[in-house]
Design a protein around this motif. Structure first.
Motif, PDB file in Angstrom:
ATOM      1  N   THR A 117       1.237  -1.026  -0.328  1.00 48.04           N
ATOM      2  CA  THR A 117      -0.675  -0.152  -0.158  1.00 48.04           C
ATOM      3  C   THR A 117       0.445   1.151   0.223  1.00 48.04           C
ATOM      4  OG1 THR A 117      -0.234  -0.013   2.441  1.00 48.04           O
ATOM      5  CG2 THR A 117      -1.539  -0.943   1.460  1.00 48.04           C
ATOM      6  N   LEU A 151     -14.021  -1.511  -6.361  1.00 43.33           N
ATOM      7  CA  LEU A 151     -12.963  -2.376  -5.264  1.00 43.33           C
ATOM      8  C   LEU A 151     -14.277  -2.503  -4.897  1.00 43.33           C
ATOM      9  CD1 LEU A 151     -11.352  -0.012  -5.886  1.00 43.33           C
ATOM     10  CD2 LEU A 151     -10.752  -0.349  -4.603  1.00 43.33           C
ATOM     11  N   HIS A 185     -15.588  -4.470  -1.099  1.00 44.69           N
ATOM     12  CA  HIS A 185     -15.888  -3.692   0.138  1.00 44.69           C
ATOM     13  C   HIS A 185     -14.378  -3.879   0.429  1.00 44.69           C
ATOM     14  CE1 HIS A 185     -17.758  -7.110   1.706  1.00 44.69           C
ATOM     15  NE2 HIS A 185     -18.621  -6.984   0.644  1.00 44.69           N
ATOM     16  N   ARG A 209     -11.518  -1.909  -0.124  1.00 44.65           N
ATOM     17  CA  ARG A 209     -11.862  -1.201   0.226  1.00 44.65           C
ATOM     18  C   ARG A 209     -11.823  -0.384   1.982  1.00 44.65           C
ATOM     19  NH1 ARG A 209     -13.912   3.396  -1.915  1.00 44.65           N
ATOM     20  NH2 ARG A 209     -14.561   2.150  -3.677  1.00 44.65           N
ATOM     21  N   SER A 210     -12.276  -2.250   2.617  1.00 47.84           N
ATOM     22  CA  SER A 210     -11.485  -1.742   3.810  1.00 47.84           C
ATOM     23  C   SER A 210     -10.313  -2.077   4.136  1.00 47.84           C
ATOM     24  CB  SER A 210     -12.835  -3.686   4.227  1.00 47.84           C
ATOM     25  OG  SER A 210     -14.282  -2.937   4.361  1.00 47.84           O
ATOM     26  N   LEU A 213      -7.696  -0.969   2.162  1.00 44.46           N
ATOM     27  CA  LEU A 213      -6.852   0.266   2.279  1.00 44.46           C
ATOM     28  C   LEU A 213      -7.257   1.378   2.946  1.00 44.46           C
ATOM     29  CD1 LEU A 213      -7.563   0.749  -1.487  1.00 44.46           C
ATOM     30  CD2 LEU A 213      -5.788   0.617  -0.781  1.00 44.46           C
ATOM     31  N   ASP A 214      -8.594   1.351   3.618  1.00 43.52           N
ATOM     32  CA  ASP A 214      -9.282   2.040   4.858  1.00 43.52           C
ATOM     33  C   ASP A 214      -8.146   1.722   6.259  1.00 43.52           C
ATOM     34  OD1 ASP A 214     -10.527   4.022   3.077  1.00 43.52           O
ATOM     35  OD2 ASP A 214     -12.646   2.446   3.481  1.00 43.52           O
ATOM     36  N   ASP A 274      -7.965   4.182  -5.720  1.00 42.26           N
ATOM     37  CA  ASP A 274      -8.740   4.111  -6.292  1.00 42.26           C
ATOM     38  C   ASP A 274      -9.046   5.604  -6.586  1.00 42.26           C
ATOM     39  OD1 ASP A 274     -12.071   4.541  -4.967  1.00 42.26           O
ATOM     40  OD2 ASP A 274     -11.202   3.166  -3.272  1.00 42.26           O
ATOM     41  N   ALA A 313     -12.290   7.693  -3.754  1.00 44.20           N
ATOM     42  CA  ALA A 313     -12.143   8.103  -2.087  1.00 44.20           C
ATOM     43  C   ALA A 313     -10.909   8.542  -1.968  1.00 44.20           C
ATOM     44  CB  ALA A 313     -12.539   6.335  -1.778  1.00 44.20           C
ATOM     45  N   TYR A 314      -9.907   8.124  -3.045  1.00 44.68           N
ATOM     46  CA  TYR A 314      -8.440   8.553  -2.399  1.00 44.68           C
ATOM     47  C   TYR A 314      -7.777   9.599  -3.976  1.00 44.68           C
ATOM     48  CZ  TYR A 314      -8.989   6.234   1.699  1.00 44.68           C
ATOM     49  OH  TYR A 314      -9.600   5.345   3.104  1.00 44.68           O
TER      50      TYR A 314
END
Length: 411
Positions: A82, A149, A151, A154-155, A157-158, A240, A243-244
């Motif tokens: 990441t 993506l 979910h 996405r989680s 990455l979060d 993303d 989101a990012y």
């Protein structure tokens, strides 16, 4: 999307020194003064692998010597990574976040999940291929925007980092770069499975991708078809889009040799409205206009340009393109407004507004044609439809840093 973990090649800071001096900005963005500064910053600058003064044969020797002497090291196990880039946007902290992965190559004219948004210059792609033949290393990742993506990805990455970054550096523009290894089996599975259903559009690195395809084809001819071979993939930074995602900036056109005849021809196509202030004031004025509009900065004065008749400009554009493509400011400028004014060799594409403004001021015959940025959805929609934007239409920032995380194409 077929994404796999890989063994990263990275600088060993205890041997090579500070990452701020060994790594470099995206090599397509390095201005000549910044280039000279980076060449002098370290004997181990990544530019020695990209554009060595002694040619690519010397770069090949340098790469192998750096691996042998520990300047470069390979991570022991394959992993995803990441990658975050922190910057200020209008004075507000912002983060761009994505995944570094080895992505399976698919033909650009028949893409599966990695879509081009611009055309390819064959000479530039050939230069990238020559470098890759000499130094089989993905020095800088292809930069791609992804949507769709899963979910679980996405989680991931979060999620807050659970360990210190393996790479951390602040560059000369004040952007913080941080990289974490993703090597837990469950997390690797989450990334692989989460990218299967994603769609990605190449934001930056079309010529690197084209060179990787050509390199793959040459390796197939030499070594036979091996689906698991490392040259069947290339390094991609998948961000993303919503989101990012990055900032999307326009790439302006600096035109030299504008004479009175060219200016009269310009006024036949557009209404010229004086605009006080500098180039940034012109761009601000353009943002409030519906429909096609351009800016012009020349001899210390600015103006907003709007077509007298849109159909007149559109008639000069390729007839086989969609209405969405033909309504792009950059397409109307590139194919409609500029061809009657000047020849292509007098047009320079410029992403650095301040540098372009300074160059324009030093040449009384020059005019800087200013463009509004294209939004991410327009880029994605055109790529999905199979159309490619005019070359040098967009600049995505911040870009991944060259030499920060690399991939050996023979590993």
């Amino acid at each position: 999307m077929d994404a796999a973990p890989f063994r990263a090649v990275r600088y060993h800071p205890d041997v090579a020194g500070e990452l701020a001096t060994t790594t470099a900005p995206s090599y397509e963005e390095v201005e000549r003064f910044a280039y000279a500064s980076h060449r002098a910053s370290s004997p181990y600058t990544v530019l020695e692998l990209l554009s060595p003064a002694s040619g690519f044969a010397a770069a090949s020797d340098t790469f192998r010597r750096w691996l042998r002497t520990g300047v470069l090291l390979r991570d022991p196990q394959p992993a995803f990574y990441t990658y975050e880039e922190h910057e200020l946007r209008g004075g507000v902290p912002a983060v761009q976040r994505g995944v570094l992965a080895a992505v399976g190559l698919a033909a650009l004219d028949d893409p599966e999940d990695l879509l081009p948004h611009e055309g390819i210059d064959t000479d530039r792609a050939a230069a990238r291929l020559a470098r890759l033949e000499a130094v089989p290393l993905d020095v800088s990742p292809v930069f791609a925007l992804m949507v769709g993506l899963h979910h679980d990805l996405r989680s991931l990455l979060d999620r807050a980092p659970r360990q210190p970054p393996v790479v951390a550096v602040t560059d000369e523009a004040g952007v913080d770069h941080r990289v974490w290894r993703v090597d837990e089996p469950a997390d690797i599975a989450t990334v692989r499975e989460g990218l299967v259903g994603a769609t990605a559009v190449i934001a930056d690195g079309h010529h690197r991708y084209a060179a990787a395809l050509a390199f793959r084809d040459r390796q197939r001819a030499r070594r036979g078809l091996r689906p698991d071979a490392p040259w069947e993939r290339t390094l991609v930074y998948l961000v993303d889009a919503h989101a990012y995602g990055p900032r999307i900036l326009p790439i302006h056109r600096l035109v030299r040799g504008l004479d009175d005849r060219a200016l009269r021809r310009l006024e036949a196509d557009v209404a010229v409205t004086p605009q006080p202030g500098g180039p940034r004031d012109i761009l601000a004025a353009l943002e409030g206009i519906d429909g096609p509009a351009f800016g012009l900065w020349r001899q210390g004065r600015g103006a907003v340009l709007r077509p007298h008749t849109l159909d007149a400009l559109r008639s000069r554009l390729p007839a086989d393109m969609s209405d969405a493509w033909r309504d792009l400011d950059v397409a109307l400028l590139e194919h409609g407004l500029l061809p009657p004014l000047t020849s292509p060799d007098r047009i320079e594409t410029r992403s650095d507004l301040d540098a372009a403004t300074a160059d324009c001021a030093s040449d009384p015959t020059a005019g800087l044609f200013l463009l509004r940025p294209v939004d991410a959805d327009s880029v994605l929609d055109l790529a999905r439809s199979g159309e490619r934007m005019p070359a040098k239409a967009t600049s995505f920032v911040p870009k991944p840093r060259t030499g920060l995380v690399m991939r050996d194409v023979d590993d």
